[in-house]
Design a protein around this motif. Structure first.
Motif, short mmCIF file in Angstrom:
data_model
loop_
_atom_site.label_atom_id
_atom_site.label_comp_id
_atom_site.label_asym_id
_atom_site.label_seq_id
_atom_site.Cartn_x
_atom_site.Cartn_y
_atom_site.Cartn_z
N LEU A 128 -33.51 14.18 26.04
CA LEU A 128 -32.13 14.42 25.59
C LEU A 128 -31.18 14.33 26.78
O LEU A 128 -30.10 13.74 26.70
N LYS A 129 -31.61 14.91 27.91
CA LYS A 129 -30.77 14.85 29.12
C LYS A 129 -30.64 13.42 29.62
O LYS A 129 -29.55 12.96 29.95
N LYS A 130 -31.77 12.73 29.65
CA LYS A 130 -31.78 11.34 30.12
C LYS A 130 -30.86 10.47 29.27
O LYS A 130 -30.31 9.48 29.73
N ASN A 131 -30.69 10.87 28.01
CA ASN A 131 -29.85 10.06 27.11
C ASN A 131 -28.41 10.56 27.04
O ASN A 131 -27.67 10.21 26.13
N GLY A 132 -28.04 11.40 27.99
CA GLY A 132 -26.63 11.71 28.17
C GLY A 132 -26.16 13.07 27.70
O GLY A 132 -24.97 13.38 27.81
N LEU A 133 -27.06 13.91 27.15
CA LEU A 133 -26.62 15.23 26.73
C LEU A 133 -26.76 16.21 27.89
O LEU A 133 -27.73 16.15 28.66
N THR A 134 -25.79 17.09 28.03
CA THR A 134 -25.86 18.05 29.14
C THR A 134 -26.19 19.46 28.68
O THR A 134 -26.88 20.20 29.36
N ASP A 135 -25.70 19.82 27.48
CA ASP A 135 -26.02 21.17 26.96
C ASP A 135 -27.32 21.09 26.16
O ASP A 135 -27.33 20.85 24.96
N VAL A 136 -28.42 21.25 26.87
CA VAL A 136 -29.74 21.15 26.25
C VAL A 136 -30.50 22.45 26.48
O VAL A 136 -30.57 22.92 27.61
#
Ligand code: BES
Ligand code: MN
Length: 462
Positions: free
Chosen positions: A52-60
């Motif tokens: 999810l982070k790698k795909n651009g989400l920061t609030d994970v």
């Protein structure tokens, strides 16, 4: 290029990378069943969170539900746009008989356009679908057409009990206008399908005992009630001679189909040879249960399955009268059947049919409720359009015989929010069985549909 076409182009050029992420996830044996190592669930939650982070989400965030972890993420910068909650699960079923797998269950392998491995279609392919759709937007135009919350669960295959509790405690975290669930499957290969209903399920664990320990069947056999035969009689009484459930009162609350629903069912193509092939039914074995169509029986009527019978083992098949026997029995339930009432009917039926005073112990598992949606309205229309674009084919609207315990709970908690259900598998995917697989082209089409759907749900004034 607008955001949608950039996202689609980004997916085209990165689909191998997304497919590789799916393979990486499949390598983690995240079986959520009791008695299996829980460590891989932590690993797969961490892997999902990294993706999810790698795909651009920061609030994970990794959610500690009290059971196996779920993963939550959000992107809420589309002011004025609806919030869409995307759901899939990263836990999987046990492998079944490993020797029946053509390639090892946790080593993804491609053969004839299909990817094989436990969880490829149920439901790691669904999890990657959401992640790929989000990444395709965020990594191209840097923004999404709607606000997005992502929930990738770690305990779907064991009934979502912890998640459903957590959801009711943290309603704000999960608040959304629309829910999109990628965890059902297509009516046929290449046929995009929207699932408009799910069955629920009630399950019991039954133990029948007649001796305090097993005895020599020659020395003692005759006067002693064999618990396996006692249980067999009890189980046999669950269906009548036609193969219809025979529990008194079971059908009392089944909601009759409307004329429209009947017509929709009748409009689905049915070919007995194809059905026989897809369902793996052996040659010469009859399709049972009376006059209704197989779709009605699978989607709109209750059904009973005995998942396990255990007494001694083939390996230790000695001449004994067993002391006890165990079975796990499930009933799929449909609108308007009540889970607790169904449980009671099942328990009473089994107890009533127990012969010879054998000791019967019945323990119920947490039930899952059925779900059914209205297929009218803007949101459903957006889903039809998105699937048609992704697959270049008109979608079918179908029911499903399976259960997803989270769906009814979340839609209710959101005050009847619309839910859209589709999936990446097809009738040849063998979910829950050996040699689970995924038709890779359908998975890609589903990913593209999801990209279209995010843009299609960017509706004002929902
Ligand atoms: N993905 C399935 C459910 C499903 C399958 C829905 C096909 C629609 C079409 C899901 O992962 C599943 O297997 N659920 C369990 C739920 C149970 C543990 C409460 C099931 O149906 O047995
Ligand atoms: Mn699933």
């Amino acid at each position: 290029m607008n955001d949608l076409s950039s996202a689609l182009a980004h997916f085209e050029s990165h689909r191998t990378a997304h497919l590789n992420s799916l393979k990486e996830l499949v390598r983690i044996p995240s079986v959520s069943f009791p008695g299996f190592d829980p460590a891989p669930l932590k690993k797969s939650a961490a892997a999902v969170s990294e993706l999810l982070k790698k795909n651009g989400l920061t609030d994970v965030r990794i959610l500690d539900t009290g059971g196996h972890p779920s993963v939550f993420a959000q992107w809420t910068e589309a002011a004025g746009k609806p919030t869409v909650l995307l759901y899939a699960h990263h836990d999987v079923q046990p492998t079944g008989r490993e020797e029946l797998w053509a390639s090892p269950p946790f080593e993804p392998a491609e053969r004839n356009g299909r990817l094989y491995g436990r969880g490829v279609s149920d439901d790691k392919g669904g999890a990657i679908l959401h992640i790929a759709a989000i990444g395709s937007y965020l990594k191209s135009g840097g923004r999404l057409p709607v606000n997005v919350k992502v929930l990738i669960e770690g305990e779907e295959e064991v009934g979502s009990t912890n998640l459903n509790k957590l959801l009711l405690q943290h309603r704000e975290l999960f608040s959304a206008d629309i829910v999109v669930i990628a965890d059902s499957e297509n009516f046929d290969s290449g046929v995009p399908s929207l699932t408009a209903s799910l069955r629920g399920i009630v399950t019991v664990n039954v133990e029948v005992r007649s001796l305090s320990s097993s005895v020599h069947s020659g020395t003692w056999g005759g006067p002693l009630p064999d618990p396996v035969i006692a249980l067999s009689k009890m189980l046999a009484s669950l269906l009548d001679d036609q193969g219809r459930p025979a529990i008194r009162g079971l059908f009392d609350k089944v909601r009759p189909l409307s004329t429209r629903e009947k017509a929709d069912l009748a409009g689905l193509p049915f070919n007995e040879d194809i059905y026989r092939k897809q369902s793996n039914i052996a040659d010469g074995v009859q399709i049972i249960g009376g006059e209704e169509s197989v779709y009605e029986k699978m989607w709109n009527l209750p059904s009973i399955a005995v998942n396990v019978i255990e007494a001694s083992s083939r390996k230790q098949a000695s001449n004994i009268v067993n002391d006890c026997v165990y079975a796990r029995v499930g009933i799929r339930i449909v609108p308007d059947m009540d889970p607790s009432e169904t449980l009671e009917l099942l328990e009473n039926h089994l107890l009533k049919h127990a012969p010879w005073g054998v000791k019967v112990k019945i323990e119920a598992e947490n039930p899952s409720r059925w779900w059914k949606t209205d297929t009218n309205g803007k949101v459903f229309e957006a889903a039809r359009a998105a699937l048609e674009k992704g697959y270049e084919k008109k979608p079918a609207v179908v029911g499903a015989g399976g259960s997803i315990p989270f769906v009814q709970t979340i839609t209710e908690a959101l005050g009847g929010a619309p839910a859209l259900l589709f999936g990446v598998g097809d009738p040849y995917s063998a979910a829950h069985s050996e040699n689970e697989s995924l038709l890779i082209t359908d998975w890609e089409k589903a990913c593209k549909s999801m990209i279209h759907l995010l843009s299609g749900l960017s509706l004002d004034g929902l």
